[in-house]
Design a protein around this motif. Sequence first.
Motif, PDB file in Angstrom:
ATOM      1  N   ALA A   1       0.820  -1.211   0.000  1.00  0.00           N
ATOM      2  CA  ALA A   1       0.000   0.000   0.000  1.00  0.00           C
ATOM      3  C   ALA A   1       0.852   1.259   0.000  1.00  0.00           C
ATOM      4  O   ALA A   1       0.572   2.223  -0.715  1.00  0.00           O
ATOM      5  CB  ALA A   1      -0.932  -0.008   1.213  1.00  0.00           C
TER       6      ALA A   1
ATOM      7  N   ASN B   1       1.192   4.459  -2.713  1.00  0.00           N
ATOM      8  CA  ASN B   1       1.173   5.890  -2.395  1.00  0.00           C
ATOM      9  C   ASN B   1       2.394   6.600  -2.983  1.00  0.00           C
ATOM     10  O   ASN B   1       2.284   7.695  -3.545  1.00  0.00           O
ATOM     11  CB  ASN B   1       1.137   6.095  -0.879  1.00  0.00           C
TER      12      ASN B   1
ATOM     13  N   TYR C   1      -3.867   5.089   0.202  1.00  0.00           N
ATOM     14  CA  TYR C   1      -3.865   3.880   1.035  1.00  0.00           C
ATOM     15  C   TYR C   1      -3.273   4.176   2.403  1.00  0.00           C
ATOM     16  O   TYR C   1      -2.568   5.178   2.601  1.00  0.00           O
ATOM     17  CB  TYR C   1      -3.023   2.785   0.372  1.00  0.00           C
TER      18      TYR C   1
ATOM     19  N   GLU D   1      -4.329  -4.464   3.447  1.00  0.00           N
ATOM     20  CA  GLU D   1      -4.359  -3.109   2.888  1.00  0.00           C
ATOM     21  C   GLU D   1      -5.491  -2.927   1.886  1.00  0.00           C
ATOM     22  O   GLU D   1      -6.075  -1.843   1.780  1.00  0.00           O
ATOM     23  CB  GLU D   1      -3.016  -2.758   2.237  1.00  0.00           C
ATOM     24  N   ASP D   2      -5.847  -3.996   1.160  1.00  0.00           N
ATOM     25  CA  ASP D   2      -6.941  -3.889   0.195  1.00  0.00           C
ATOM     26  C   ASP D   2      -8.287  -3.803   0.904  1.00  0.00           C
ATOM     27  O   ASP D   2      -9.175  -3.061   0.476  1.00  0.00           O
ATOM     28  CB  ASP D   2      -6.912  -5.057  -0.789  1.00  0.00           C
TER      29      ASP D   2
ATOM     30  N   MET E   1      -8.669  -0.301   2.211  1.00  0.00           N
ATOM     31  CA  MET E   1      -9.113   0.616   1.166  1.00  0.00           C
ATOM     32  C   MET E   1     -10.600   0.434   0.871  1.00  0.00           C
ATOM     33  O   MET E   1     -11.321   1.418   0.627  1.00  0.00           O
ATOM     34  CB  MET E   1      -8.290   0.414  -0.109  1.00  0.00           C
TER      35      MET E   1
ATOM     36  N   GLY F   1      -2.094   8.131   5.453  1.00  0.00           N
ATOM     37  CA  GLY F   1      -2.210   7.997   4.003  1.00  0.00           C
ATOM     38  C   GLY F   1      -1.283   8.962   3.292  1.00  0.00           C
ATOM     39  O   GLY F   1      -0.129   9.148   3.693  1.00  0.00           O
TER      40      GLY F   1
END
Length: 424
Positions: A236, A240, A314, A324-325, A328, A381
Amino acid sequence: MKDSANLTIGKIFYVLVFFQFPLLYIFHKGHTIPFYASYDGNYYKTLVKELSSDVWEFINEDQNKLASIQVIKQVVQTFVMQLQSKNEGIKDAEEYELVKDTISSYLIDTALEDVTNNIFHLPKPEKTHDYPENWQSCLETPPKLRGQLEVDLNQTAGPKSFSEIATDSPALKSGGHWSPAYCKAKNRVAIVIPYRNREIHLRYFLMYMHKTLQRQELDYQIFVVNQVDDNSFNRAKLLNVGFVEAMKQYDWQCFVFHDVDLVLENDKCLYRCPEMPRHISVAIDKFKYKLLYAAIFGGITSMTTDQYIQLNGYSNLFWGWGGEDDDMFNRIRFANMKILRPPPTTARFKMIKHDHESSNKPNPKRFSLLKNSLSRMSEDGLNSLEYTVKAIHKFPTHTMIDVDLGNDGRPKAKVTLQQLRPQT
């Protein structure tokens, strides 16, 4: 409390219901019109709903909304202890309208003041698109699409070399940038790949995907964000970094975040900018071309530049595999966005086989982190991203960004305000 559960504007405003009297007191402590204990409870219930709707509508149209949510929470928590003995109400319909307008105005003004120092600002790109004015826009349906493709990821000789791939696409510009030379591309799309020690996968990916993206007539570039430190893989945070570094180079309209081990089998699945965040890798051969679960948002996803900033990118905290998914997905849900998916008949992918990396072990903290996705959203983030770029290599087939992410939240360098500019 039962009524509050029925509010449709999102869980983030449950706080407005949990602390109803504090909100009235906070924003009207100095009000010149007296509050009367004989208020009608129905006025108050309606006020909560209308205020929540008004503020949500405002911040939902504003990319700075994440900091606005944090303001609401902080203000309520600061004053709640002072209000336990308060029992003030609304006298009549006229005062009700005045109370509602004043609360809404105060909340919005406070939010705007707060976000000035808290939001992420886009970096200024080195170049911007420059299509000849006399060119026509590319066709809605690109004429060179083939549909189902033959994708062989187990070739005896292995994938082509980087130089061979570049030879096959002579129109590629430095850094793996390509755009049609005969029409204005519908979209400017940055492809960002989180990466470490996967050269065979990358060569397969480039061998097939360059030709596919060119048939789709996109103005695109492939950015490979290479984690060079020895810490656990942080997919993630790499995404970014890819977003920030790509925006420094060109005025991209949207991003496709793409795992390196997935190759598209049908070029009619267009990588154009979506209206809402889009989960693209719907059907993968490893999973018998079936969606693993309804809330999945991993593998390959796409968002517009504005959407990504609105979500604060993220989280940077997911070191190691997993979570991490899903985090999100939570951000998208909290922001009241929808997730789009292309049909599985075209969004079909082959996955390159590989062994699980020792440096990418399951993240033991992922479940606890997912429990506080909302509370972290405005602070974790893009606006807290810190990293060190070690080198940027502009190869003919791709741009490789070597980056040190720091160690578990202890960064080595920081994206400073001097590097950024307000979005116009």
